[in-house]
Design a protein around this motif. Sequence first.
Motif, mmCIF file in Angstrom:
data_model
loop_
_atom_site.group_PDB
_atom_site.id
_atom_site.type_symbol
_atom_site.label_atom_id
_atom_site.label_comp_id
_atom_site.label_asym_id
_atom_site.label_seq_id
_atom_site.Cartn_x
_atom_site.Cartn_y
_atom_site.Cartn_z
ATOM 1 N N HIS A 23 21.789 -54.796 34.309
ATOM 2 C CA HIS A 23 20.857 -54.914 33.184
ATOM 3 C C HIS A 23 21.466 -54.361 31.901
ATOM 4 C CE1 HIS A 23 17.342 -56.570 35.088
ATOM 5 N NE2 HIS A 23 17.298 -55.617 36.008
ATOM 6 N N ALA A 24 22.167 -53.237 32.007
ATOM 7 C CA ALA A 24 22.757 -52.615 30.810
ATOM 8 C C ALA A 24 23.790 -53.537 30.175
ATOM 9 C CB ALA A 24 23.382 -51.273 31.167
ATOM 10 N N VAL A 25 24.662 -54.086 31.002
ATOM 11 C CA VAL A 25 25.711 -54.957 30.468
ATOM 12 C C VAL A 25 25.111 -56.251 29.931
ATOM 13 C CG1 VAL A 25 27.783 -56.283 31.060
ATOM 14 C CG2 VAL A 25 27.510 -53.940 31.903
ATOM 15 N N ALA A 26 24.150 -56.830 30.654
ATOM 16 C CA ALA A 26 23.527 -58.071 30.178
ATOM 17 C C ALA A 26 22.832 -57.853 28.837
ATOM 18 C CB ALA A 26 22.526 -58.579 31.218
ATOM 19 N N ALA A 27 22.132 -56.721 28.695
ATOM 20 C CA ALA A 27 21.446 -56.435 27.432
ATOM 21 C C ALA A 27 22.442 -56.249 26.298
ATOM 22 C CB ALA A 27 20.567 -55.194 27.583
ATOM 23 N N LEU A 28 23.553 -55.560 26.593
ATOM 24 C CA LEU A 28 24.543 -55.316 25.546
ATOM 25 C C LEU A 28 25.261 -56.599 25.149
ATOM 26 C CD1 LEU A 28 25.825 -53.150 23.782
ATOM 27 C CD2 LEU A 28 27.584 -52.847 25.530
ATOM 28 N N VAL A 29 25.651 -57.411 26.129
ATOM 29 C CA VAL A 29 26.331 -58.668 25.824
ATOM 30 C C VAL A 29 25.408 -59.573 25.007
ATOM 31 C CG1 VAL A 29 27.262 -60.782 26.847
ATOM 32 C CG2 VAL A 29 27.926 -58.559 27.779
ATOM 33 N N GLY A 30 24.101 -59.578 25.341
ATOM 34 C CA GLY A 30 23.156 -60.362 24.560
ATOM 35 C C GLY A 30 23.049 -59.884 23.126
ATOM 36 N N GLU A 31 23.066 -58.559 22.953
ATOM 37 C CA GLU A 31 22.999 -57.993 21.605
ATOM 38 C C GLU A 31 24.272 -58.297 20.820
ATOM 39 O OE1 GLU A 31 22.174 -53.637 19.504
ATOM 40 O OE2 GLU A 31 21.982 -53.867 21.681
ATOM 41 N N ILE A 32 25.419 -58.257 21.498
ATOM 42 C CA ILE A 32 26.685 -58.593 20.840
ATOM 43 C C ILE A 32 26.676 -60.051 20.383
ATOM 44 C CG2 ILE A 32 29.160 -58.938 21.256
ATOM 45 C CD1 ILE A 32 28.998 -56.491 23.176
ATOM 46 N N ALA A 33 26.145 -60.921 21.240
ATOM 47 C CA ALA A 33 26.154 -62.356 20.931
ATOM 48 C C ALA A 33 25.233 -62.695 19.765
ATOM 49 C CB ALA A 33 25.756 -63.149 22.171
ATOM 50 N N THR A 34 24.052 -62.055 19.714
ATOM 51 C CA THR A 34 23.075 -62.412 18.685
ATOM 52 C C THR A 34 23.185 -61.558 17.433
ATOM 53 O OG1 THR A 34 21.406 -60.886 19.562
ATOM 54 C CG2 THR A 34 21.461 -63.111 20.489
ATOM 55 N N GLY A 35 23.752 -60.349 17.594
ATOM 56 C CA GLY A 35 23.807 -59.420 16.468
ATOM 57 C C GLY A 35 22.462 -58.817 16.132
ATOM 58 N N GLN A 36 21.476 -59.012 17.014
ATOM 59 C CA GLN A 36 20.129 -58.516 16.763
ATOM 60 C C GLN A 36 19.744 -57.476 17.807
ATOM 61 O OE1 GLN A 36 18.310 -59.451 14.074
ATOM 62 N NE2 GLN A 36 20.115 -60.653 13.493
ATOM 63 N N PRO A 37 19.652 -56.180 17.432
ATOM 64 C CA PRO A 37 19.213 -55.168 18.391
ATOM 65 C C PRO A 37 17.731 -55.330 18.712
ATOM 66 C CG PRO A 37 19.400 -54.207 16.214
ATOM 67 C CD PRO A 37 19.922 -55.615 16.103
ATOM 68 N N GLU A 38 17.376 -55.073 19.968
ATOM 69 C CA GLU A 38 15.980 -55.157 20.382
ATOM 70 C C GLU A 38 15.583 -53.826 21.023
ATOM 71 O OE1 GLU A 38 14.885 -58.440 22.767
ATOM 72 O OE2 GLU A 38 16.004 -59.903 21.584
ATOM 73 N N SER A 39 14.476 -53.258 20.539
ATOM 74 C CA SER A 39 13.992 -51.991 21.094
ATOM 75 C C SER A 39 13.168 -52.288 22.340
ATOM 76 C CB SER A 39 13.159 -51.241 20.062
ATOM 77 O OG SER A 39 12.757 -49.995 20.566
ATOM 78 N N THR A 40 13.845 -52.614 23.431
ATOM 79 C CA THR A 40 13.173 -52.983 24.671
ATOM 80 C C THR A 40 13.425 -51.928 25.735
ATOM 81 O OG1 THR A 40 15.102 -54.256 25.369
ATOM 82 C CG2 THR A 40 13.369 -55.449 24.218
ATOM 83 N N LEU A 41 12.475 -51.784 26.646
ATOM 84 C CA LEU A 41 12.605 -50.865 27.773
ATOM 85 C C LEU A 41 12.613 -51.687 29.051
ATOM 86 C CD1 LEU A 41 12.639 -48.039 29.059
ATOM 87 C CD2 LEU A 41 10.140 -48.061 28.953
ATOM 88 N N ILE A 42 13.692 -51.594 29.799
ATOM 89 C CA ILE A 42 13.807 -52.306 31.074
ATOM 90 C C ILE A 42 13.675 -51.286 32.186
ATOM 91 C CG2 ILE A 42 15.296 -53.708 32.553
ATOM 92 C CD1 ILE A 42 16.622 -54.752 29.979
ATOM 93 N N PRO B 71 25.162 -45.082 15.573
ATOM 94 C CA PRO B 71 25.752 -45.707 14.387
ATOM 95 C C PRO B 71 25.121 -47.055 14.087
ATOM 96 C CG PRO B 71 27.219 -45.914 16.267
ATOM 97 C CD PRO B 71 26.097 -45.030 16.713
ATOM 98 N N ALA B 72 24.941 -47.327 12.807
ATOM 99 C CA ALA B 72 24.360 -48.605 12.395
ATOM 100 C C ALA B 72 25.382 -49.724 12.563
ATOM 101 C CB ALA B 72 23.909 -48.525 10.944
ATOM 102 N N GLY B 73 24.906 -50.881 12.988
ATOM 103 C CA GLY B 73 25.762 -52.047 13.049
ATOM 104 C C GLY B 73 26.536 -52.222 14.335
ATOM 105 N N LEU B 74 26.517 -51.215 15.232
ATOM 106 C CA LEU B 74 27.246 -51.324 16.495
ATOM 107 C C LEU B 74 26.240 -51.518 17.620
ATOM 108 C CD1 LEU B 74 30.042 -51.121 17.907
ATOM 109 C CD2 LEU B 74 29.548 -48.688 18.246
ATOM 110 N N PRO B 75 26.309 -52.619 18.376
ATOM 111 C CA PRO B 75 25.378 -52.820 19.483
ATOM 112 C C PRO B 75 25.453 -51.677 20.494
ATOM 113 C CG PRO B 75 26.517 -54.867 18.973
ATOM 114 C CD PRO B 75 27.198 -53.789 18.176
ATOM 115 N N VAL B 76 24.300 -51.162 20.891
ATOM 116 C CA VAL B 76 24.221 -50.003 21.778
ATOM 117 C C VAL B 76 23.129 -50.238 22.813
ATOM 118 C CG1 VAL B 76 23.645 -47.539 21.938
ATOM 119 C CG2 VAL B 76 25.065 -48.355 20.050
ATOM 120 N N VAL B 77 23.405 -49.824 24.065
ATOM 121 C CA VAL B 77 22.393 -49.788 25.120
ATOM 122 C C VAL B 77 22.403 -48.374 25.695
ATOM 123 C CG1 VAL B 77 21.806 -50.580 27.445
ATOM 124 C CG2 VAL B 77 22.450 -52.238 25.700
ATOM 125 N N VAL B 78 21.213 -47.828 25.933
ATOM 126 C CA VAL B 78 21.071 -46.473 26.456
ATOM 127 C C VAL B 78 20.522 -46.543 27.876
ATOM 128 C CG1 VAL B 78 20.006 -44.213 26.100
ATOM 129 C CG2 VAL B 78 20.635 -45.618 24.125
#
Length: 342
Positions: free
Chosen positions: A305-324, A147-154
Amino acid sequence: MRQSSGQRGRGPSMADVAREAGVSGQTVSRVANGRTNVDADTRERVLDAMRRVGYRPNSAARALRNGRFRTIGVIISSLSTFGNSRTLDAIAGAVADEGFSIVLMTVPRHTQGEVAGAFSRLNEQAVDGVIILIEQHQLDQSEIELPAGLPVVVIDSNARYPSPVIDTAQAEGAASATRHLLELGHATVWHIAGPPQSYAAERRLKSWQATLEAAGRPVPPVLIGDWSADSGYEHGQRLAADPSVTAVFAANDQMALGVLRALHEVGRRVPDDVSVVGFDDMAEAANFWPPLTTVHQSFDDVGRHAVAALVGEIATGQPESTLIHVPTELVVRSSTAPPLSR
């Protein structure tokens, strides 16, 4: 005396807490909303007063004020597999450390419609973001629309979404297990794979095969298990009956346990006659007999890593297509050794 309808069911208020703690209502509000501009002694006094009077902050109202619900959703395909349960446990711990709560949705059939329904239900629960832990290939093929607009980590997927992906080094771990057995002097390595719909199982299988081919060794037929010790035992009976088998790499520790039992029952010694390697490094692996050589993967690091990435995305509102990439490590114990000369 009978309560009026307007008073019936009224719980403790911030004013009640303020009176109990001997502070202003504004101070109680700051504590209830997680603000940092309250000294530690006063905060503890207010929290004690909240417990004494039975006050619970209204999280929904708080979320409307600050735009955050401090809740993370997790969509997971199964709770029964060792990897999923350990990863979920790590996520839950990391979520708690961040001061968030967790809402869990299971999608056993992991279809597009089922996952979409899980997202819809999570939106109704008012979550700030979602972690997806679905190992099946539907996610790898990008068939699931996020879904668009919802921070997501896979977690553990080779799909390329416009969101962070946390990927355990499955291929590297399988290669290290296979190389270890070849370097001990075994002519080849048999493999018991996980279920074919599993992303992790496929990565381990392909890496095992590629490692044998690169070394110029014969590639035995793949045996397909289902992650259970029972399936490892069933295939282990076949392997135990073949005297040419001297090395087995099972795609997880539970299947390796089944192999150990099958070998023991027919008197084939581990590691003298057959070496066995697993994958996961579950806590019990060191207490198998013999203690199991296995590939360690850090579920704690994946969750963190998953939670840190998601919390960062929630805080900034900017999704990043990164691979950890979370590394794996071969742990050598007593279930592997050079083959006896024949």
